[in-house]
Enzyme design. Structure first.
Site, mmCIF file in Angstrom:
data_model
loop_
_atom_site.group_PDB
_atom_site.id
_atom_site.type_symbol
_atom_site.label_atom_id
_atom_site.label_comp_id
_atom_site.label_asym_id
_atom_site.label_seq_id
_atom_site.Cartn_x
_atom_site.Cartn_y
_atom_site.Cartn_z
ATOM 1 C CG HIS A 206 -4.575 -6.971 -7.613
ATOM 2 N ND1 HIS A 206 -5.798 -7.386 -7.143
ATOM 3 C CD2 HIS A 206 -3.949 -6.382 -6.555
ATOM 4 C CE1 HIS A 206 -5.916 -7.066 -5.857
ATOM 5 N NE2 HIS A 206 -4.798 -6.454 -5.469
ATOM 6 C CD GLU A 207 -0.019 -5.419 -6.492
ATOM 7 O OE1 GLU A 207 -0.068 -4.283 -5.983
ATOM 8 O OE2 GLU A 207 -0.402 -6.444 -5.888
ATOM 9 C CG HIS A 216 -7.989 -5.014 -2.187
ATOM 10 N ND1 HIS A 216 -7.249 -4.965 -1.036
ATOM 11 C CD2 HIS A 216 -7.112 -5.312 -3.182
ATOM 12 C CE1 HIS A 216 -5.978 -5.232 -1.318
ATOM 13 N NE2 HIS A 216 -5.873 -5.441 -2.612
ATOM 14 C CG ASP A 230 -14.989 -0.527 -4.287
ATOM 15 O OD1 ASP A 230 -15.985 0.218 -4.130
ATOM 16 O OD2 ASP A 230 -14.906 -1.375 -5.185
ATOM 17 C CB VAL A 232 -16.035 1.791 -7.333
ATOM 18 C CG1 VAL A 232 -16.669 1.514 -8.680
ATOM 19 C CG2 VAL A 232 -14.572 2.194 -7.497
HETATM 20 ZN ZN LIG Z 1 -4.239 -5.479 -3.791
#
Ligand SMILES: [Zn+2]
Length: 393
Positions: A206-207, A216, A230, A232
């Site tokens: 995730h990071e 997110h 986001d 996208v």
């Molecule tokens: Zn995050």
């Protein structure tokens, strides 16, 4: 005799429960969503497709108690999980709902522990620093003390050439990351709470998603939002999830494909997550090309210029060397299959070929290669078992 395994299973189960119920908390330092041109994203993706992009990693373990001094084996597993998730070779990719297989995608990023430190000394890509700091206290901006030796941390390695991943005991966030625009800055890197470095937590995935430019799926890069953009195209508007509702679950007026609770950029727990989308891969590629392209020229995880690295006592034999056109390679002590890999002087993959039996050897067509110095590596199941320097003229 039966009690011991039962007890161990009980303890393992307890650990898993604790970790999966920890609510995901994450933020991006000096962040803020910014627009990525969709055309540029797709162009960058097309340009990069099929090319492995190797990013050397150094993990800095900053520890005060023994438990925080996370062992090498756990860190190696973290990197393996990261690679699997980014390349969509994760075993639980089979859990992606059939309706989403059209947008689920792997990238060409791969991460390896650095072979050389910034001074050119051999390293395993892991540093360990004892600190007097009992816990790094997060403010709403996170905590940057870990990045500095004088405040109980460790100075990062040059961020143009290494992804610095800090593993620390921190007070609030499970993970923080810098965005691509911060490439090379003093606090560029990723930092995770030390329990998140044990097991397939997906926190690092995730990071690193943030580090490569992702927001997110519910919008933004900090805290809890709903129905945010986001940036996208193939991810729907949705709310955040800590749990893992049965697919499809709809929110934010999304009536098309359902919330992407199984996406690495939601807050759902580890066992729920198994995919990025093609749109996210395009966005990561675009950010990489725009901000983090210095990794394209790294002398990376395997460095050609160092004699002691390029020569192993019992290594592969290359004939002729120097060579052009073709070359024979064999490994007398290895009557087994292997992969031959050639890296150029910048550490980039130039050629890869499977060999059925290394003792019998193989002929490698090197005619496509430019003149120069290459590192020839022999890999058994992804592990380098020997390497030798080759000059192509
Ligand atoms: Zn995050």
């Amino acid at each position: 005799m039966r009690k011991l395994p039962t007890m161990l299973i009980g303890i393992a189960g307890f650990g898993i429960t604790l970790n999966t119920t920890a609510q995901f908390r994450c933020m991006v330092m000096d962040g803020g969503a910014e627009a990525v041109d969709e055309h540029m994203a797709q162009h960058a993706s097309a340009a990069l497709r099929g090319q492995d992009i190797t990013i050397p990693v150094v993990m800095h373990v900053i520890w005060h108690t023994a438990a925080e001094n996370v062992p090498d084996a756990a860190l190696v597993q973290q990197l393996e999980v990261l690679n699997q998730d980014l390349r969509r070779t994760n075993p639980d990719a089979v859990n992606t709902p059939a309706a989403l297989l059209g947008i689920a995608a792997g990238s060409d990023f791969q991460f390896c522990f650095a072979d050389l430190d910034p001074m050119g000394n051999p390293t395993n890509g892991i540093t360990r620093t004892y600190t007097d700091t009992v816990m790094f206290m997060d403010t709403w901006l996170g905590n940057t003390h870990m990045f500095h030796e004088e405040t109980g941390g460790r100075d990062p390695w040059d961020q143009h050439h290494y992804l610095n991943i800090y593993v620390v005991n921190r007070s609030y966030f499970l993970g923080t990351a810098s965005q691509p625009e911060s490439h090379g800055n003093a606090h560029d890197g990723v930092a995770i709470d030390y329990p998140e470095a044990v097991g397939a937590t997906r926190t690092l995935t995730h990071e690193v998603g943030h580090y490569l430019g992702l927001d997110h799926v519910f919008g933004g890069t900090f805290g809890l939002q709903s129905c945010g953009n986001d940036g996208v195209d193939d991810t729907p508007l949705q709310t955040y999830h800590y749990d893992c509702p049965t697919y499809p679950f709809f929110s934010c007026g999304n009536t098309t494909i359902g919330d992407l609770t199984m996406n690495y950029m939601d807050y759902s727990y580890r066992g729920c997550k198994n995919m990025f989308t093609q749109g996210q891969v395009d966005r990561m590629n675009a950010h990489f090309m725009q901000y983090r392209a210095s990794f394209l020229g790294v002398t990376g995880c395997s460095f050609v210029g160092t004699e002691e690295l390029a020569t192993t006592a019992d290594g592969p034999m290359l004939v002729p060397n120097p060579a052009n056109g073709t070359m024979q390679v064999w490994f007398p002590s290895r009557p087994s299959a292997a992969t031959i890999r050639l890296l150029d002087a910048a550490g980039r993959l130039s050629l890869s070929q499977g060999v059925a039996n290394m003792q019998a050897g193989a002929t490698i067509d090197i005619s496509p290669l430019h003149a120069g110095v290459y590192l020839v590596q022999v890999l058994d199941d992804g592990i380098v078992i020997g390497q030798e320097r080759l000059v192509v003229h």
